[in-house]
Design a protein around this motif. Structure first.
Motif, PDB file in Angstrom:
ATOM      1  N   ASP A  83       0.862  -1.068   0.057  1.00  0.00           N
ATOM      2  CA  ASP A  83       0.168   0.205  -0.096  1.00  0.00           C
ATOM      3  C   ASP A  83       0.922   1.325   0.066  1.00  0.00           C
ATOM      4  O   ASP A  83       0.426   2.247  -0.475  1.00  0.00           O
ATOM      5  CB  ASP A  83      -0.920  -0.032   1.040  1.00  0.00           C
ATOM      6  N   ARG A  84       1.977   1.206   0.565  1.00  0.00           N
ATOM      7  CA  ARG A  84       2.780   2.513   0.771  1.00  0.00           C
ATOM      8  C   ARG A  84       3.679   2.587  -0.374  1.00  0.00           C
ATOM      9  O   ARG A  84       3.848   3.982  -0.883  1.00  0.00           O
ATOM     10  CB  ARG A  84       3.929   2.052   2.134  1.00  0.00           C
ATOM     11  N   ILE A  85       4.316   1.650  -1.100  1.00  0.00           N
ATOM     12  CA  ILE A  85       5.222   1.566  -2.029  1.00  0.00           C
ATOM     13  C   ILE A  85       4.836   0.881  -3.355  1.00  0.00           C
ATOM     14  O   ILE A  85       5.195   1.468  -4.417  1.00  0.00           O
ATOM     15  CB  ILE A  85       6.622   1.132  -1.692  1.00  0.00           C
ATOM     16  N   GLY A  86       4.309  -0.103  -3.315  1.00  0.00           N
ATOM     17  CA  GLY A  86       3.818  -0.889  -4.621  1.00  0.00           C
ATOM     18  C   GLY A  86       4.057  -2.277  -4.217  1.00  0.00           C
ATOM     19  O   GLY A  86       4.805  -2.731  -3.308  1.00  0.00           O
ATOM     20  N   PRO A  87       3.627  -3.258  -5.157  1.00  0.00           N
ATOM     21  CA  PRO A  87       3.855  -4.648  -4.915  1.00  0.00           C
ATOM     22  C   PRO A  87       5.383  -5.102  -4.815  1.00  0.00           C
ATOM     23  O   PRO A  87       6.106  -4.597  -5.794  1.00  0.00           O
ATOM     24  CB  PRO A  87       3.212  -5.275  -6.055  1.00  0.00           C
ATOM     25  N   ILE A  88       5.670  -5.755  -4.051  1.00  0.00           N
ATOM     26  CA  ILE A  88       6.954  -6.579  -3.685  1.00  0.00           C
ATOM     27  C   ILE A  88       7.293  -7.277  -5.082  1.00  0.00           C
ATOM     28  O   ILE A  88       6.510  -8.430  -5.254  1.00  0.00           O
ATOM     29  CB  ILE A  88       7.346  -7.153  -2.558  1.00  0.00           C
ATOM     30  N   SER A  89       8.465  -7.115  -5.919  1.00  0.00           N
ATOM     31  CA  SER A  89       8.616  -7.918  -7.100  1.00  0.00           C
ATOM     32  C   SER A  89      10.186  -8.565  -6.815  1.00  0.00           C
ATOM     33  O   SER A  89      10.440  -9.401  -7.663  1.00  0.00           O
ATOM     34  CB  SER A  89       8.887  -6.925  -8.149  1.00  0.00           C
ATOM     35  N   ILE A  90      10.716  -8.073  -5.672  1.00  0.00           N
ATOM     36  CA  ILE A  90      12.483  -8.873  -5.347  1.00  0.00           C
ATOM     37  C   ILE A  90      12.142  -9.076  -3.818  1.00  0.00           C
ATOM     38  O   ILE A  90      11.757  -7.973  -3.207  1.00  0.00           O
ATOM     39  CB  ILE A  90      13.359  -7.693  -6.048  1.00  0.00           C
ATOM     40  N   LEU A  91      12.480 -10.232  -3.475  1.00  0.00           N
ATOM     41  CA  LEU A  91      12.671 -10.524  -2.130  1.00  0.00           C
ATOM     42  C   LEU A  91      13.950 -11.189  -2.000  1.00  0.00           C
ATOM     43  O   LEU A  91      14.566 -11.819  -2.640  1.00  0.00           O
ATOM     44  CB  LEU A  91      11.531 -11.545  -1.782  1.00  0.00           C
ATOM     45  N   ALA A  92      14.816 -10.644  -1.071  1.00  0.00           N
ATOM     46  CA  ALA A  92      16.197 -11.035  -0.561  1.00  0.00           C
ATOM     47  C   ALA A  92      16.081 -11.546   0.763  1.00  0.00           C
ATOM     48  O   ALA A  92      16.056 -10.618   1.761  1.00  0.00           O
ATOM     49  CB  ALA A  92      17.098  -9.752  -0.627  1.00  0.00           C
ATOM     50  N   ASN A  93      15.969 -12.926   1.037  1.00  0.00           N
ATOM     51  CA  ASN A  93      15.811 -13.580   2.187  1.00  0.00           C
ATOM     52  C   ASN A  93      17.234 -13.620   2.761  1.00  0.00           C
ATOM     53  O   ASN A  93      18.083 -14.361   2.461  1.00  0.00           O
ATOM     54  CB  ASN A  93      15.427 -14.805   2.243  1.00  0.00           C
ATOM     55  N   ASN A  94      17.656 -12.451   3.626  1.00  0.00           N
ATOM     56  CA  ASN A  94      19.332 -12.279   3.828  1.00  0.00           C
ATOM     57  C   ASN A  94      19.316 -12.143   5.511  1.00  0.00           C
ATOM     58  O   ASN A  94      20.517 -12.413   5.951  1.00  0.00           O
ATOM     59  CB  ASN A  94      19.572 -10.976   3.544  1.00  0.00           C
TER      60      ASN A  94
END
Length: 256
Positions: A83-94
């Motif tokens: 809602d704030r920024i946009g749909p997450i298209s990259i996820l880095a599980n770090n």
């Protein structure tokens, strides 16, 4: 779809969520992805650290305070970012941690805690982000694996198990979603110059020497090296790359 070389390594229009993004390898990924045009969301437990990191990056950098092991809170976090920024298209599980203990001294509780932070938390966050990627037919998921995913090291049995589990997760998930526009890969960092490395090596020149002797490039890496690898794996340049574990280690996993 063909991309000009100048655009193939860009991340314009992407929203990247990076756990443990306020320092170390996570911040290295954030810097590189941000420079490549992505909006980045730094996730961590220490507000002062991630807020300062986002301020350093400037416009297009955001932050959220969260504990990835607070599993029930993650769906709301993902919705808030959308809602704030946009749909997450990259996820880095770090995000993760480590401790050094012999196997006989590692308790069940310590082992379980390591799996919670790395394996269960990464799976939970991934399953919360994945529906949006599948709906869009576009996404990239990264796991920060380890040298312990590739070679045996004494004194880190729980960490080795957790990081080795990432390899299985990448193989299974990549084949599950590859036909739906989502790619899944992992990076296995070598010995990277960082506060954590300094803590481990300062006062122990013999250990530093052993590491460098088995690293063909005879130096430690930099967080930027991991960041640039992450940009490549998430960019159009790697559009036919999924299910890989990429060592970024100066040749250490192949050296003698």
């Amino acid at each position: 779809m063909r991309h000009p070389v100048s655009a193939a390594f860009r991340l314009d229009g992407e929203v990247a969520l990076i756990t443990g993004g306020g320092s170390g390898l996570g911040l290295g990924m954030a810097r590189a992805m941000h420079a490549a045009g992505a909006q980045v969301v730094l996730l961590g437990r220490r507000a002062d650290v991630i807020e300062a990191a986002a301020a350093e990056l400037g416009a297009g950098a955001h932050w959220e305070v969260a504990d990835v092991t607070a599993y029930a809170s993650i769906p709301e976090l993902v919705a808030r970012i959308r809602d704030r920024i946009g749909p997450i298209s990259i996820l880095a599980n770090n995000a993760g941690h480590n401790f050094k203990k012999l196997a006989v001294d590692t308790s069940v509780e310590e082992f379980s805690g390591m799996l919670d932070t790395h394996v269960l938390a990464a799976h939970n966050l991934t399953r919360c982000v994945l529906p949006g990627m599948l709906e869009a037919g576009h996404g990239s998921i990264l796991f920060t694996a380890s040298m312990t995913s590739l070679i045996g090291m004494p004194g880190v049995i729980a960490y080795s198990a957790a990081k080795s589990a990432y390899v299985g997760m990448v193989r299974a998930l990549s084949t599950e979603v590859a036909g739906q526009g989502v790619r899944v890969n992992a990076i296995a960092p070598g010995w990277i110059e960082s506060a954590m490395l300094r803590k481990a090596l300062d006062g122990d020149p013999a250990r530093s020497s052993r590491i460098l002797q088995r690293t063909p490039m005879q130096r430690f890496g930099e967080a930027e090296d991991i960041g640039l690898a992450a940009v490549y794996l998430c960019s159009p340049a790697a559009k036919f790359v999924t299910g890989v574990l990429l060592p970024v280690d100066g040749g250490a996993s192949q050296g003698f």
